[in-house]
Design an enzyme around this catalytic site. Structure first.
Site, PDB file in Angstrom:
ATOM      1  N   GLU A 139      -8.682   3.808  -2.767  1.00 20.56           N
ATOM      2  CA  GLU A 139      -9.494   4.827  -2.099  1.00 20.56           C
ATOM      3  C   GLU A 139      -8.633   5.399  -0.985  1.00 20.56           C
ATOM      4  O   GLU A 139      -8.566   4.862   0.113  1.00 20.56           O
ATOM      5  CB  GLU A 139     -10.803   4.246  -1.587  1.00 20.56           C
ATOM      6  N   GLU A 189      -4.182  12.579   6.146  1.00 26.99           N
ATOM      7  CA  GLU A 189      -3.675  11.201   6.166  1.00 26.99           C
ATOM      8  C   GLU A 189      -2.558  10.983   5.146  1.00 26.99           C
ATOM      9  O   GLU A 189      -1.830   9.994   5.271  1.00 26.99           O
ATOM     10  CB  GLU A 189      -4.786  10.153   5.955  1.00 26.99           C
TER      11      GLU A 189
HETATM   12  N1  LIG Z   1       1.093   2.536   2.545  1.00 21.07           N
HETATM   13  C1  LIG Z   1       0.092   1.661   2.659  1.00 21.07           C
HETATM   14  N2  LIG Z   1       0.280   0.363   2.343  1.00 21.07           N
HETATM   15  C2  LIG Z   1      -0.726  -0.538   2.468  1.00 21.07           C
HETATM   16  N3  LIG Z   1      -1.961  -0.221   2.896  1.00 21.07           N
HETATM   17  C3  LIG Z   1      -2.188   1.060   3.214  1.00 21.07           C
HETATM   18  C4  LIG Z   1      -1.188   2.048   3.123  1.00 21.07           C
HETATM   19  N4  LIG Z   1      -1.709   3.238   3.524  1.00 21.07           N
HETATM   20  C5  LIG Z   1      -2.962   2.996   3.853  1.00 21.07           C
HETATM   21  N5  LIG Z   1      -3.271   1.685   3.684  1.00 21.07           N
HETATM   22  C6  LIG Z   1      -4.571   1.051   3.918  1.00 21.07           C
HETATM   23  O1  LIG Z   1      -5.456   1.620   2.967  1.00 21.07           O
HETATM   24  C7  LIG Z   1      -6.781   1.558   3.457  1.00 21.07           C
HETATM   25  C8  LIG Z   1      -7.451   2.889   3.137  1.00 21.07           C
HETATM   26  S1  LIG Z   1      -9.189   2.931   3.472  1.00 21.07           S
HETATM   27  C9  LIG Z   1      -9.834   2.122   2.012  1.00 21.07           C
HETATM   28  C10 LIG Z   1     -10.194   0.673   2.232  1.00 21.07           C
HETATM   29  C11 LIG Z   1     -10.853  -0.042   1.027  1.00 21.07           C
HETATM   30  N6  LIG Z   1      -9.989  -0.051  -0.131  1.00 21.07           N
HETATM   31  C12 LIG Z   1     -12.169   0.610   0.668  1.00 21.07           C
HETATM   32  O2  LIG Z   1     -12.190   1.349  -0.322  1.00 21.07           O
HETATM   33  O3  LIG Z   1     -13.146   0.416   1.375  1.00 21.07           O
HETATM   34  C13 LIG Z   1      -6.677   1.232   4.944  1.00 21.07           C
HETATM   35  O4  LIG Z   1      -7.140  -0.075   5.186  1.00 21.07           O
HETATM   36  C14 LIG Z   1      -5.185   1.359   5.261  1.00 21.07           C
HETATM   37  O5  LIG Z   1      -4.726   0.495   6.264  1.00 21.07           O
END
Ligand SMILES: Nc1ncnc2c1ncn2[C@@H]1O[C@H](CSCC[C@H](N)C(=O)O)[C@@H](O)[C@H]1O
Ligand SMILES: Nc1ncnc2c1ncn2[C@@H]1O[C@H](CSCC[C@H](N)C(=O)O)[C@@H](O)[C@H]1O
Lengths: 362, 362
Positions: free
Chosen positions: A120, A129
């Site tokens: 997501e 983002e």
């Molecule tokens: N390059 C990257 N590597 C690892 N995690 C990442 C990332 N870019 C973003 N994230 C993580 O991805 C998440 C996106 S928000 C989604 C959170 C969860 N999967 C849900 O659906 O509720 C955040 O926690 C952020 O820290």
């Protein structure tokens, strides 16, 4: 894997390490429910398979995949939220299946390639983002040749709208400029210092902030002066990281069916879970963030206010070009430029001046 | 000089590049007026001298120094606001005297040493933002042996207060926890996912945020249950950078003259412009941020809420120890721990339990 680079952490990642922020996303049930449905209605795609959850956050999608019968789920999370994802997997009896790895997806290694990448990653207006970059890096590193991405497709839309926000923000801007003139007077009279040479710059700064920053709004369908138009589509299995990093450049025409002053363009997106060409989903699911009578997802829609509004008659059209580029100082934010020609129902100019508008997505 | 390091820019410097932020400080006339008075009433210290303004922002203090007759003013500003400071110097006919240099004070070079360093470096509760470090670096690099610092002294204070904020924040916290329990129920019923194992962590996160984060407040003198007590004093000419970077550790006693539940400690500061030992100011000036019937400066006071409040009778005392340390992840923010013993007017324990309180300054 490694921790994020420190400026990127300060600018982007840090809020994701808080439970309240993960909760805000989790309790967006249109969002979370779409992913739940996409997984649970297509268990066949998950059963016995290896899954990668990019940006697992709380771990919710990893748990869905485990419940749908995945053999193994790698759940990668850059922030310390990973520790909670690990606890949640244990608390939900999925710790045999789910392996949480803390680190950026760009720096982790996995022992095997995966059948499905679930993530997501969508931000306001889809691209804010710039997390899709990370999903494509994961795809290129870890996805088997005929693997699937959940979601598989994404589209961006504009709709012409009327909006009370337009005059509200105009009012804020005017208030700021009136405040400036009182301030100039006070500085002159108290300290005999003339700040007048900063007026143009302050004006520009305030106009950028109040008038030219795309605003989060929950647009009611009744505000739409014409139907949404898709100006960009992504096939997430095939778009390259290189294409993604280029400006988004598109031409599209908005029908202003209702006529009336177009006070803003509302920008939003949808994603679809169609599975892959070799393994199409039994039950495709669509998550839309279009204006909804029941209220918006946490993404709202981004409203790009037009000052002054564009005068359109019933059936007029806005023939538009949009260009979305990443900000140089912070690739997770965007600049948007829009050109709009105003045409009548037979595609002739109405005489209303064309508009060149610039915005930022902060 | 060089631009700030990028994470420090994202965390601290970036807002200072906006005119609206400089305006907010400029139109704090208790603040700006104190500097104006300190300079203009002590022209003798400035006439024909060389001055350094550390963190010139809009350039206002440099202009004051030039108007007071300085021969030369070096005005150093880390952000692009330096360009506007340059324009303001020209617009106010001081460009012969004022030389604006863009860069961090830590990395600039000056062609000569200076007689006076003027700087407005104070953050909430004096030390938030840790800009005093930069002023001391400037002092050690550029100040002549019998030069002066404007201001020359700074003091930190606490006062015991009653505060409606205490129960307001307690209410927010309780609301957040009630919301959590509804959320747990929804996640269980919609998705059969149990997030209960995160309850303790969420509770801690919310308590940190709502109850244990020092809050900006504009405290009315009528809220003070006892007089302010100074627990830390700085002689800015002699304090070393090394001492400054150590924890602030102090013991002090607050007289709860009025008695009543002590709902918070209000923290604030003052600075004084006394000149130097060899060149004392003809007309010393004091800038205080203590509770004021006329309203606070932009610094307000930082309220450290105590949950539950401490029961004190008339004339009771709080014998306190405070320790202020910089956060590891961001040296511009602080952690504060407070220990309070409750004593009666004859210094005997009242039987009300001692309190160990921790706070963060965000
Ligand atoms: N390059 C990257 N590597 C690892 N995690 C990442 C990332 N870019 C973003 N994230 C993580 O991805 C998440 C996106 S928000 C989604 C959170 C969860 N999967 C849900 O659906 O509720 C955040 O926690 C952020 O820290
Ligand atoms: N190390 C450093 N080097 C240069 N400028 C600095 C600095 N640390 C802080 N600053 C600048 O110092 C300013 C502090 S705010 C004070 C602005 C102005 N002198 C006034 O009194 O109105 C900000 O503009 C900030 O960018």
């Amino acid at each position: 894997g490694e921790a994020p680079e420190s400026t990127d952490y300060a600018n982007y990642f840090c809020t994701y390490s808080f439970i309240y922020h993960q909760k805000d996303m989790l309790e967006d049930h249109k969002r979370t429910g779409s992913y739940f449905n996409a997984v649970m209605r297509n268990r066949g795609a998950f059963e016995g398979r290896v899954v990668l959850d990019v940006g697992t956050g709380s771990g919710i999608l990893a748990i869905f995949a485990a419940r749908a019968g995945a053999r193994k789920v790698y759940a990668v999370e850059a922030t310390s939220m990973a520790k909670f994802a690990r606890e949640l997997a244990i608390g939900n009896k999925c710790e045999d299946v789910i392996e949480v790895i803390q680190g950026t997806i760009e720096t982790v290694t996995l022992p095997e390639k995966v059948d499905i990448i679930i993530s997501e990653w969508m931000g306001y207006f889809l691209l804010r983002e710039s997390m899709l970059d990370s999903v494509l890096v994961a795809r290129d590193k870890f996805l088997k040749p005929d693997g699937a991405l959940y979601p598989s497709h994404a589209r961006m839309y504009f709709s012409p709208i009327e909006s009370p926000g337009a005059s509200a923000w105009q009012g804020e801007y005017q208030g700021a400029m009136e405040g400036w003139h009182s301030f100039l007077h006070a500085m002159s009279s108290l300290y005999d210092v003339d700040l007048g040479c900063l007026t143009n710059e302050f004006n520009k700064e305030q106009a950028d902030y109040y008038l030219q920053t795309a605003q989060w709004t929950d647009v009611h369908p009744a505000q739409m002066l014409g139907p949404p138009v898709c100006f960009k589509e992504y096939d997430l299995l095939t778009v390259t990281l290189e294409e993604l990093k280029k400006p988004v450049s598109a031409a599209f025409t908005l029908d202003v069916v209702a006529g009336g002053p177009v006070e803003a363009l509302a920008g939003f997106f949808d994603v679809e879970f169609r599975g892959s060409p070799t393994n199409p989903a039994d039950h495709p699911v669509r998550l839309s963030t279009a204006p909804d009578m029941a209220g918006s997802t946490h993404w709202g829609q981004l409203s790009f206010f037009i000052h002054p509004p564009i005068d359109c008659g019933q059936g007029d059209k806005l023939r538009c070009r949009v260009c979305i580029t990443r900000k140089q100082e912070n690739h997770r934010l965007m600049n948007v430029s829009l050109h709009c020609d105003v045409l009548d129902p037979s595609d002739m100019p109405t005489g209303v001046p064309s508009r060149d508008l610039t915005f930022q997505i902060e």
